[in-house]
Design an enzyme around this catalytic site. Structure first.
Site, PDB file in Angstrom:
ATOM      1  CD  GLU A 160      -2.960  -1.090   2.332  1.00  0.00           C
ATOM      2  OE1 GLU A 160      -4.036  -1.684   2.188  1.00  0.00           O
ATOM      3  OE2 GLU A 160      -2.649  -0.478   3.385  1.00  0.00           O
ATOM      4  CD  GLU A 368      -4.439  -6.007   3.623  1.00  0.00           C
ATOM      5  OE1 GLU A 368      -5.293  -5.169   4.025  1.00  0.00           O
ATOM      6  OE2 GLU A 368      -3.225  -5.864   3.804  1.00  0.00           O
TER       7      GLU A 368
END
Length: 464
Positions: A160, A368
């Site tokens: 991320e 995720e």
């Protein structure tokens, strides 16, 4: 890539604990959590859910739950205690034990090299704003490849780049806790350069494996369809998605993104000689962390401001104004959790179709997907039907996207078990397995754990 990966995910700082064991060095999160800046939910990851000692129990439970894959991250400071240290053999041995355990239980590891935690000396020397951190990361990555490359088929370099820098330099709720987008873009640039550089080094070693980057990505949507709203959506797509994904897949930043940045920021840290590294260091797959959509509207007025709901009080609103780019909007008709996350499973379908359009030759792994909630243990059980409904909707929409040609190769629930949820602390739970923090970190599989096992079985039958 062959079998579809059905698994769940963790990260080192959030689950391991053992913060002073095994010759581990201190990280930026160790430093932050023990400082006065940690004042929203002032807890630490010193013990977390004690995965450092109980990894076998966790991986066994994962396997018994029908999962064939486990995404976890390596703690940089277990491998290299600081930027100048020699390789810590205790750290190497620890992750070899985790890989041994994955092998024992028939679980495919997907290993993330960096999930927010770095040696504290690098952090105090500027972190990702400092180009020296790129060199240090590539050195660390090579150590991991050389020690584990023969055992790991799936690697992820960076977790991320968008969300981390959004929180570190936008909201200011992650260390270094500042609000300055010029510093954000510099840090993100170096994160992406580090990822590309690590991929270049991995390919030199000729392991039989695949390597990618994990990007939190969002379906950018609006409640109104007109030219101004479409421009806001385009700007938000650059701001959240394409600033990472275009670089990871194509090895270059979008031209209009650079043009917008150049209007307001000094970009002299973007070096000409980096272009070749970005081009050579493109990904084999794109990992996507998918939670919700981003609903936007045109910028109206006011200075750039990003506010996060980290308390789950149901009162604080997530809000974002990016001056001259866009503002966040809100749909009053959709359900949200206590932290303001919209419960909108179709967002992943919309996102996947968009990714297929932009990056048609790049496989996707959903690295995720999950729902944070105040879970309650009642009579020794956790009946998290809200999470089941949420996850089931996402999986069904992912399968629909696959039918329409999206090349999705895996799905990981966040998270394997309850863990430290960064600035949100421990009350916000995501796990398929409940951790009883008051009772020696006892593991208690939730209703969602059993549902997920059954769901995987059904999906495998459908694939036959």
């Amino acid at each position: 890539m062959d079998k579809f990966l059905w698994g769940s995910a963790t990260s080192a700082y959030q689950c391991e604990g053992g913060w002073l064991e095994g010759n581990k060095g201190l990280s930026n999160w160790d430093d932050f959590c023990h400082s006065e800046k940690n004042n929203v939910n002032p807890v630490t990851g010193d013990v977390a859910c004690d995965h450092y000692h109980r990894y076998e129990e966790d991986i066994r439970l994962l396997s018994e739950g029908g999962q064939n894959a486990y995404r976890f991250s390596i703690c940089w400071t277990r491998i290299l205690a600081n930027s100048q240290s020699t390789v810590n053999q205790e750290g190497i041995a620890y992750y070899n034990r985790i890989l041994d355990t994955c092998e024992k239980y028939g679980v495919e590891p997907l290993v993330t090299l960096y999930h927010y935690d770095m040696p504290v000396d690098l952090f105090k020397n500027g972190g990702w704003e400092n180009r020296e951190t790129v060199t240090a990361f590539i050195r660390y990555a090579k150590v991991c490849f050389e020690n584990f490359g023969g055992r790991v088929k799936y690697w992820a370099t960076i977790n991320e780049p968008n969300y981390e820098t959004y929180c570190c330099y936008g909201r200011g709720n992650y260390p270094p806790n500042v609000r300055d987008l010029s510093r954000r873009w510099k840090a993100m640039y170096h994160l992406l350069l580090a990822s590309a550089g690590a991929i270049v080094e991995y390919r030199k070693l000729n392991y039989e494996g695949t390597i990618g980057l994990v990007s939190d990505s969002y379906s950018i949507e609006s409640l109104v369809d007109n030219e101004q709203y479409r421009e806001a959506m385009h700007n938000a797509d650059l701001f959240y998605n394409r600033c990472v994904n275009d670089v990871a897949v194509y090895g270059e930043f979008p031209a209009d993104f650079i043009e917008k940045l150049a209007l307001d920021y000094d970009l002299s840290y973007m070096k000409k000689e980096d272009e070749e590294i970005f081009k050579k260091g493109t990904v084999d797959y794109l990992g996507i962390n998918a939670y919700d959509r981003t609903l936007v509207k045109p910028y109206t007025s006011g200075e750039t401001c990003m506010i996060a709901n980290n308390t789950g009080d149901g009162v604080t609103k997530n809000s974002t104004i990016i001056k001259n780019w866009f503002e966040l909007d809100e749909d009053p008709n959709t359900q949200k959790n206590a932290w303001g996350c919209e419960l909108y499973p179709k967002s992943v379908y919309n996102l996947l179709l968009d990714l297929k359009d932009k990056y048609p030759n790049t496989p996707i792994i959903i690295t995720e997907n999950g729902l944070g909630y105040y879970d309650e243990l009642v009579d020794g059980k956790v009946n998290d039907q809200y999470r089941i409904e949420f996850l089931n909707g996402f999986i069904d929409w992912i399968r629909q996207a696959q039918k329409e040609g999206c090349d999705v190769r895996g799905y990981f629930v966040w998270s394997t078990m309850d863990l430290y949820s960064w600035i949100n602390g421990y009350k916000k739970r995501y796990g398929l397995v409940y951790i009883d923090y008051e009772n020696d970190n006892k593991r208690i599989p939730k209703a969602s754990y059993y549902w997920y096992k059954k769901k995987i079985e059904e999906e495998l039958k459908n694939d036959e």
